[in-house]
Design a protein around this motif. Structure first.
Motif, PDB file in Angstrom:
ATOM      1  N   VAL A 218      56.504 -76.295 -23.534  1.00 21.82           N
ATOM      2  CA  VAL A 218      55.959 -77.063 -24.655  1.00 21.82           C
ATOM      3  C   VAL A 218      54.822 -77.957 -24.177  1.00 21.82           C
ATOM      4  O   VAL A 218      53.766 -78.059 -24.807  1.00 21.82           O
ATOM      5  CB  VAL A 218      57.059 -77.919 -25.322  1.00 21.82           C
ATOM      6  CG1 VAL A 218      56.448 -78.866 -26.351  1.00 21.82           C
ATOM      7  CG2 VAL A 218      58.090 -77.021 -25.984  1.00 21.82           C
ATOM      8  N   ALA A 219      55.025 -78.594 -23.040  1.00 25.07           N
ATOM      9  CA  ALA A 219      54.007 -79.503 -22.503  1.00 25.07           C
ATOM     10  C   ALA A 219      52.721 -78.765 -22.157  1.00 25.07           C
ATOM     11  O   ALA A 219      51.640 -79.356 -22.135  1.00 25.07           O
ATOM     12  CB  ALA A 219      54.545 -80.226 -21.267  1.00 25.07           C
ATOM     13  N   ALA A 220      52.836 -77.468 -21.885  1.00 19.45           N
ATOM     14  CA  ALA A 220      51.663 -76.689 -21.473  1.00 19.45           C
ATOM     15  C   ALA A 220      50.860 -76.152 -22.656  1.00 19.45           C
ATOM     16  O   ALA A 220      49.768 -75.616 -22.471  1.00 19.45           O
ATOM     17  CB  ALA A 220      52.097 -75.527 -20.585  1.00 19.45           C
ATOM     18  N   ILE A 221      51.391 -76.300 -23.861  1.00 16.49           N
ATOM     19  CA  ILE A 221      50.677 -75.795 -25.037  1.00 16.49           C
ATOM     20  C   ILE A 221      49.450 -76.654 -25.301  1.00 16.49           C
ATOM     21  O   ILE A 221      49.538 -77.868 -25.435  1.00 16.49           O
ATOM     22  CB  ILE A 221      51.587 -75.812 -26.291  1.00 16.49           C
ATOM     23  CG1 ILE A 221      52.764 -74.865 -26.108  1.00 16.49           C
ATOM     24  CG2 ILE A 221      50.778 -75.417 -27.536  1.00 16.49           C
ATOM     25  CD1 ILE A 221      53.786 -74.940 -27.236  1.00 16.49           C
ATOM     26  N   ARG A 222      48.310 -76.025 -25.359  1.00 18.74           N
ATOM     27  CA  ARG A 222      47.077 -76.748 -25.677  1.00 18.74           C
ATOM     28  C   ARG A 222      46.032 -75.768 -26.193  1.00 18.74           C
ATOM     29  O   ARG A 222      46.096 -74.566 -25.923  1.00 18.74           O
ATOM     30  CB  ARG A 222      46.549 -77.500 -24.453  1.00 18.74           C
ATOM     31  CG  ARG A 222      46.249 -76.637 -23.232  1.00 18.74           C
ATOM     32  CD  ARG A 222      45.678 -77.503 -22.098  1.00 18.74           C
ATOM     33  NE  ARG A 222      46.514 -78.636 -21.810  1.00 18.74           N
ATOM     34  CZ  ARG A 222      47.578 -78.588 -20.989  1.00 18.74           C
ATOM     35  NH1 ARG A 222      47.910 -77.451 -20.419  1.00 18.74           N
ATOM     36  NH2 ARG A 222      48.303 -79.661 -20.772  1.00 18.74           N
ATOM     37  N   LYS A 223      45.098 -76.286 -26.938  1.00 19.51           N
ATOM     38  CA  LYS A 223      44.016 -75.457 -27.472  1.00 19.51           C
ATOM     39  C   LYS A 223      42.716 -76.229 -27.357  1.00 19.51           C
ATOM     40  O   LYS A 223      42.667 -77.430 -27.654  1.00 19.51           O
ATOM     41  CB  LYS A 223      44.286 -75.102 -28.936  1.00 19.51           C
ATOM     42  CG  LYS A 223      43.138 -74.371 -29.628  1.00 19.51           C
ATOM     43  CD  LYS A 223      43.489 -74.049 -31.064  1.00 19.51           C
ATOM     44  CE  LYS A 223      42.290 -73.512 -31.850  1.00 19.51           C
ATOM     45  NZ  LYS A 223      41.648 -72.353 -31.219  1.00 19.51           N
ATOM     46  N   GLU A 224      41.690 -75.566 -26.934  1.00 17.54           N
ATOM     47  CA  GLU A 224      40.370 -76.187 -26.839  1.00 17.54           C
ATOM     48  C   GLU A 224      39.644 -75.968 -28.171  1.00 17.54           C
ATOM     49  O   GLU A 224      39.487 -74.830 -28.630  1.00 17.54           O
ATOM     50  CB  GLU A 224      39.562 -75.559 -25.694  1.00 17.54           C
ATOM     51  CG  GLU A 224      38.254 -76.271 -25.398  1.00 17.54           C
ATOM     52  CD  GLU A 224      38.426 -77.589 -24.644  1.00 17.54           C
ATOM     53  OE1 GLU A 224      37.428 -78.088 -24.115  1.00 17.54           O
ATOM     54  OE2 GLU A 224      39.558 -78.113 -24.588  1.00 17.54           O
ATOM     55  N   TYR A 225      39.226 -77.055 -28.807  1.00 18.77           N
ATOM     56  CA  TYR A 225      38.545 -76.967 -30.098  1.00 18.77           C
ATOM     57  C   TYR A 225      37.031 -76.938 -29.894  1.00 18.77           C
ATOM     58  O   TYR A 225      36.485 -77.788 -29.188  1.00 18.77           O
ATOM     59  CB  TYR A 225      38.903 -78.172 -30.964  1.00 18.77           C
ATOM     60  CG  TYR A 225      40.371 -78.257 -31.311  1.00 18.77           C
ATOM     61  CD1 TYR A 225      40.963 -77.300 -32.129  1.00 18.77           C
ATOM     62  CD2 TYR A 225      41.171 -79.291 -30.833  1.00 18.77           C
ATOM     63  CE1 TYR A 225      42.302 -77.369 -32.464  1.00 18.77           C
ATOM     64  CE2 TYR A 225      42.515 -79.377 -31.160  1.00 18.77           C
ATOM     65  CZ  TYR A 225      43.075 -78.413 -31.973  1.00 18.77           C
ATOM     66  OH  TYR A 225      44.409 -78.488 -32.302  1.00 18.77           O
ATOM     67  N   ALA A 226      36.378 -75.981 -30.532  1.00 21.38           N
ATOM     68  CA  ALA A 226      34.935 -75.880 -30.334  1.00 21.38           C
ATOM     69  C   ALA A 226      34.193 -75.227 -31.498  1.00 21.38           C
ATOM     70  O   ALA A 226      33.034 -74.863 -31.368  1.00 21.38           O
ATOM     71  CB  ALA A 226      34.656 -75.088 -29.056  1.00 21.38           C
ATOM     72  N   LEU A 227      34.861 -75.093 -32.659  1.00 16.64           N
ATOM     73  CA  LEU A 227      34.245 -74.379 -33.774  1.00 16.64           C
ATOM     74  C   LEU A 227      33.044 -75.105 -34.377  1.00 16.64           C
ATOM     75  O   LEU A 227      32.005 -74.511 -34.632  1.00 16.64           O
ATOM     76  CB  LEU A 227      35.276 -74.136 -34.881  1.00 16.64           C
ATOM     77  CG  LEU A 227      36.227 -72.959 -34.725  1.00 16.64           C
ATOM     78  CD1 LEU A 227      37.158 -72.880 -35.926  1.00 16.64           C
ATOM     79  CD2 LEU A 227      35.456 -71.658 -34.563  1.00 16.64           C
ATOM     80  N   LYS A 228      33.227 -76.416 -34.637  1.00 18.11           N
ATOM     81  CA  LYS A 228      32.200 -77.155 -35.357  1.00 18.11           C
ATOM     82  C   LYS A 228      32.064 -78.558 -34.788  1.00 18.11           C
ATOM     83  O   LYS A 228      32.797 -78.959 -33.878  1.00 18.11           O
ATOM     84  CB  LYS A 228      32.553 -77.242 -36.855  1.00 18.11           C
ATOM     85  CG  LYS A 228      32.635 -75.887 -37.559  1.00 18.11           C
ATOM     86  CD  LYS A 228      33.076 -76.046 -39.007  1.00 18.11           C
ATOM     87  CE  LYS A 228      33.199 -74.699 -39.715  1.00 18.11           C
ATOM     88  NZ  LYS A 228      31.886 -74.072 -39.928  1.00 18.11           N
ATOM     89  N   GLU A 229      31.113 -79.305 -35.334  1.00 18.61           N
ATOM     90  CA  GLU A 229      30.947 -80.705 -34.968  1.00 18.61           C
ATOM     91  C   GLU A 229      30.770 -81.520 -36.248  1.00 18.61           C
ATOM     92  O   GLU A 229      30.539 -80.970 -37.324  1.00 18.61           O
ATOM     93  CB  GLU A 229      29.749 -80.896 -34.043  1.00 18.61           C
ATOM     94  CG  GLU A 229      28.427 -80.458 -34.656  1.00 18.61           C
ATOM     95  CD  GLU A 229      27.268 -80.593 -33.675  1.00 18.61           C
ATOM     96  OE1 GLU A 229      26.173 -80.989 -34.133  1.00 18.61           O
ATOM     97  OE2 GLU A 229      27.456 -80.298 -32.489  1.00 18.61           O
ATOM     98  N   LEU A 230      30.893 -82.844 -36.116  1.00 16.67           N
ATOM     99  CA  LEU A 230      30.796 -83.713 -37.284  1.00 16.67           C
ATOM    100  C   LEU A 230      30.112 -85.013 -36.885  1.00 16.67           C
ATOM    101  O   LEU A 230      30.489 -85.653 -35.903  1.00 16.67           O
ATOM    102  CB  LEU A 230      32.197 -84.020 -37.836  1.00 16.67           C
ATOM    103  CG  LEU A 230      32.254 -84.895 -39.095  1.00 16.67           C
ATOM    104  CD1 LEU A 230      31.642 -84.161 -40.285  1.00 16.67           C
ATOM    105  CD2 LEU A 230      33.701 -85.277 -39.396  1.00 16.67           C
TER     106      LEU A 230
END
Length: 213
Positions: A5-17
């Motif tokens: 569970v601790a290893a679950i991660r996702k890099e977000y890079a679709l858009k900016e604001l």
């Protein structure tokens, strides 16, 4: 398991604001993002986490569906006798949260509620599927029931009772209008340096700022 569970991660890079990209009116900005969620064909983009507070100061939350976006705010419908309904009667402060994972976006809305008119609630009630209309009469929402069979039997009784008739809106069922005083738009970004733009209502004007992630 906890290590996994601790290893679950996702890099977000679709858009900016950025502040320069958003509308000066947060309701319009929400409508723009909501349309993008619809266009992206996300599953139930109107699903939102609704948080209320009890008279003891204990928060509670649940997922409901947004049913209207108006100039004054956001509309949803529920059983006024439910736990959330009783809590809102005691404390009208509320928080809504939308998470659109497919767009790496989140919107948090803080505000207060008031009931919409009986006429508006009735109009929406009769636009619902007939089964849902009957279900509103069947369920004593948030109350303890003997078992599921008791609900099914009640449903059968009401189906017979209302056969060939219009199902009336229960007095305990209707809509709320959430009038916001704070709306935050969150866009996922790489390295957890997410974009957060917040609108805060001050002297009837919306002040816009960037928040640190």
């Amino acid at each position: 398991m906890m290590d996994d569970v601790a290893a679950i991660r996702k890099e977000y890079a679709l858009k900016e604001l950025d502040v320069d990209q958003v509308d000066k009116n947060p309701i319009i900005q929400f409508k723009n993002w909501f349309q993008e969620a619809l266009d992206a064909d996300l599953v139930e983009p109107n699903a939102m986490n609704v948080s209320t507070v009890s008279s003891e100061g204990k928060p509670t939350s649940r997922i409901l569906l947004l049913k209207g976006i108006e100039d004054g705010g956001f509309v949803f419908f529920t059983n006024y006798s439910s736990r959330k309904g009783k809590e809102l009667a005691q404390n009208p402060n509320i928080c809504l949260n939308f998470f659109w994972a497919g767009l790496e976006r989140q919107v948090r809305i803080e505000g207060t509620v008031e009931k919409i008119s009986v006429e508006e609630s009735t109009t929406y009630f009769h636009s619902r599927p007939r089964g849902s209309q009957i279900g509103a009469h069947v369920s004593p929402q948030s109350q303890v029931v003997e078992d599921r069979e008791a609900l099914i039997q009640k449903e059968k009784e009401l189906v017979r009772e209302f056969e060939g008739k219009e199902v009336p809106k229960p007095d305990h069922w209707g809509g709320y209008l959430v009038t916001p005083n704070l709306i935050e738009f969150w866009q996922g970004r790489p390295s957890r340096l997410h974009d957060r733009i917040v609108y805060k209502l001050e002297a009837n004007n919306w002040k816009i700022n960037r928040l640190a992630p």
